[in-house]
Design a protein around this motif. Structure first.
Motif, mmCIF file in Angstrom:
data_model
loop_
_atom_site.group_PDB
_atom_site.id
_atom_site.type_symbol
_atom_site.label_atom_id
_atom_site.label_comp_id
_atom_site.label_asym_id
_atom_site.label_seq_id
_atom_site.Cartn_x
_atom_site.Cartn_y
_atom_site.Cartn_z
ATOM 1 N N THR A 91 0.833 -1.197 0.031
ATOM 2 C CA THR A 91 -0.043 0.140 0.177
ATOM 3 C C THR A 91 0.775 1.296 0.096
ATOM 4 N N ALA A 92 0.123 2.297 -0.159
ATOM 5 C CA ALA A 92 1.101 3.777 -0.330
ATOM 6 C C ALA A 92 1.500 4.022 1.158
ATOM 7 N N THR A 99 10.308 3.474 2.709
ATOM 8 C CA THR A 99 11.223 4.232 1.967
ATOM 9 C C THR A 99 12.169 5.148 2.916
ATOM 10 N N HIS A 100 11.416 5.300 3.918
ATOM 11 C CA HIS A 100 12.211 6.039 5.010
ATOM 12 C C HIS A 100 12.452 5.481 6.277
ATOM 13 N N PRO A 132 2.905 12.170 -7.651
ATOM 14 C CA PRO A 132 4.555 12.408 -7.632
ATOM 15 C C PRO A 132 5.268 11.921 -6.236
ATOM 16 N N VAL A 133 4.430 11.917 -5.253
ATOM 17 C CA VAL A 133 5.125 11.486 -4.031
ATOM 18 C C VAL A 133 5.384 9.962 -4.106
ATOM 19 N N ILE A 134 4.194 9.358 -4.469
ATOM 20 C CA ILE A 134 4.305 7.954 -4.489
ATOM 21 C C ILE A 134 5.267 7.535 -5.497
ATOM 22 N N LEU A 141 13.053 3.674 -3.280
ATOM 23 C CA LEU A 141 12.991 2.299 -2.461
ATOM 24 C C LEU A 141 13.505 1.110 -3.455
ATOM 25 N N THR A 142 13.052 1.042 -4.816
ATOM 26 C CA THR A 142 13.672 0.018 -5.592
ATOM 27 C C THR A 142 14.923 0.454 -6.048
#
Length: 412
Positions: A91-92, A99-100, A132-134, A141-142
């Motif tokens: 999920t988002a 990511t963080h 854009p943030v997603i 992350l990838t």
């Protein structure tokens, strides 16, 4: 390929969670040891009872995480035990946390407590996926070599919109996990251009009738999947393949042809730029000498069909091959498979050949499994016992790596 592997699955909160039930069931049937983490929102879509029934093991939730009744911290034990980690649907919310480096539940803490490859299968509304943030979080992350992605694809979403954001199908996820089980995420063909041919060609007498063979293209599809999973830039040139066998969202280029002449033209157009060429197609040796552009009435069919040879694509590629290219052929044989393969290897100036028995059970045309003997130009042989075609594809790529290493050592 997944037998005895410990596969940890994290299920996020999204309607696509229902698809993960099939993944869990398939993994168990394949002999994997399956453990499942259900996030709090994931439980809104499927229950711990469903998951535990399919995996034959307790489903873990945040309620288990915060209880001090484990011999070791739960996230540590789960993370250390895992050989592979799947997060589906991603999920988002979970994407942002990963990511963080944030960890506020069992799933995200277990990610930080593990070292195995992680496969991400995102699923969300198109508008969400395209924010854009997603996109920024996803790209960041990838870039981490530990994370591997599958999807999302396009299609009808639960919000009734048609667009990107649809989670990969269970069969696609299983295939990707099989590749990760073999490679452990190593991208050893990263950036390498790999050209593959597959399937059978059809040489038409008229628009309805043709000379052909039983090749389904399954081996070529496995080769393309394995090579792209290992970072290769793959082009697959294939004869007619049943639509249900083709990948829904391939991570490689597919070019469809019908005849040997068409396959030759496409292979030649991509040959020079390719470092590795694998000719697994079952190309016709002959074609009708004459083609009629309308269906011949039965009474007009020739009783003595005149034939002519088609271009030997593999031999032509062998004659043009440069020193830095690796050319691989297949020899589908009955009876003695080694001597005909050795003859083909030498005549067509190949670097490797796959001698493939088509008269043994579960081997050859149309099967999901295969067996072979890999033979190098120097005569070195490696027998491959019956296994899935994807596993055979990965073993062939391992064999190619040995050849690349040998060439590098010669240059040194």
């Amino acid at each position: 390929m997944l037998k005895s592997k410990s596969v940890l699955i994290g299920i996020g909160g999204g309607i696509a969670a229902y698809k993960v039930c099939e993944v869990i069931s398939s993994l168990f049937q394949a002999g994997a040891k399956v453990r499942v983490i259900l996030t709090e929102t994931g439980q809104q879509f499927i229950t711990p009872l469903t998951v535990s029934t399919l995996s034959r093991h307790q489903a873990y939730t945040d309620a288990d995480f915060w209880q001090a009744n484990h011999s070791r911290p739960l996230h540590i034990a789960l993370g250390e035990e895992a050989d592979l980690f799947l997060i589906a649907p991603l999920t988002a919310n979970t994407l942002g946390k990963l990511t963080h480096g944030l960890a506020d539940n069992l799933l995200t803490n277990t990610v930080l407590a593990s070292r195995c490859p992680i496969l991400l299968a995102p699923a969300m509304n198109t508008e969400m996926w395209e924010q854009p943030v997603i996109r920024r979080n996803w790209q960041q992350l990838t870039q981490n070599s530990r994370y591997h992605s599958i999807g999302p694809g396009s299609g009808l979403l639960a919000c009734d919109r048609v667009g990107s954001g649809r989670m990969a199908e269970p069969a696609e996820i299983i295939t990707q996990l099989q590749s990760l089980a073999h490679t452990q995420g190593q991208q050893d063909f990263n950036g390498k251009r790999i050209l593959i041919s597959g399937g059978g060609t059809r040489e038409h007498l008229d628009p309805v009738r043709f000379l052909g063979n039983p090749s389904t293209g399954k081996m070529a599809l496995a080769l393309a999947q394995a090579a792209s999973d290992r970072g290769g830039i793959v082009t697959l040139v294939h004869g007619p393949i049943a639509p249900e066998l083709l990948p829904i969202s391939p991570n490689y280029q597919l070019i469809s042809v019908v005849s040997a002449d068409q396959m030759e033209a496409v292979m030649m157009s991509h040959f020079v730029e390719s470092e590795i060429i694998i000719m697994s197609a079952a190309v016709a040796d002959v074609k009708p000498a004459y083609y009629t552009n309308h269906k011949l009435p039965k009474k007009e069919l020739p009783t003595d069909l005149k034939l002519e040879s088609v271009t030997d694509i593999l031999a032509k590629l062998g004659s043009l091959k440069k020193a830095d290219q690796i050319l691989i052929g297949f020899a589908a044989q009955t009876g003695d498979i080694i001597n005909p393969a050795l003859d083909k290897l030498k005549r067509k100036k190949l670097d490797l050949i796959v001698a493939n028995p088509i008269d043994k059970p579960d081997s050859g045309f149309g099967t999901d499994t295969n067996q072979a003997i890999f033979i190098k130009a120097d005569g070195q042989q490696q027998p491959i016992k019956s296994c899935s075609k994807l596993e055979l594809a990965h073993q062939l790529l391992d064999f190619v790596n040995l050849e690349k290493l040998r060439r590098r050592n010669i240059k040194l």
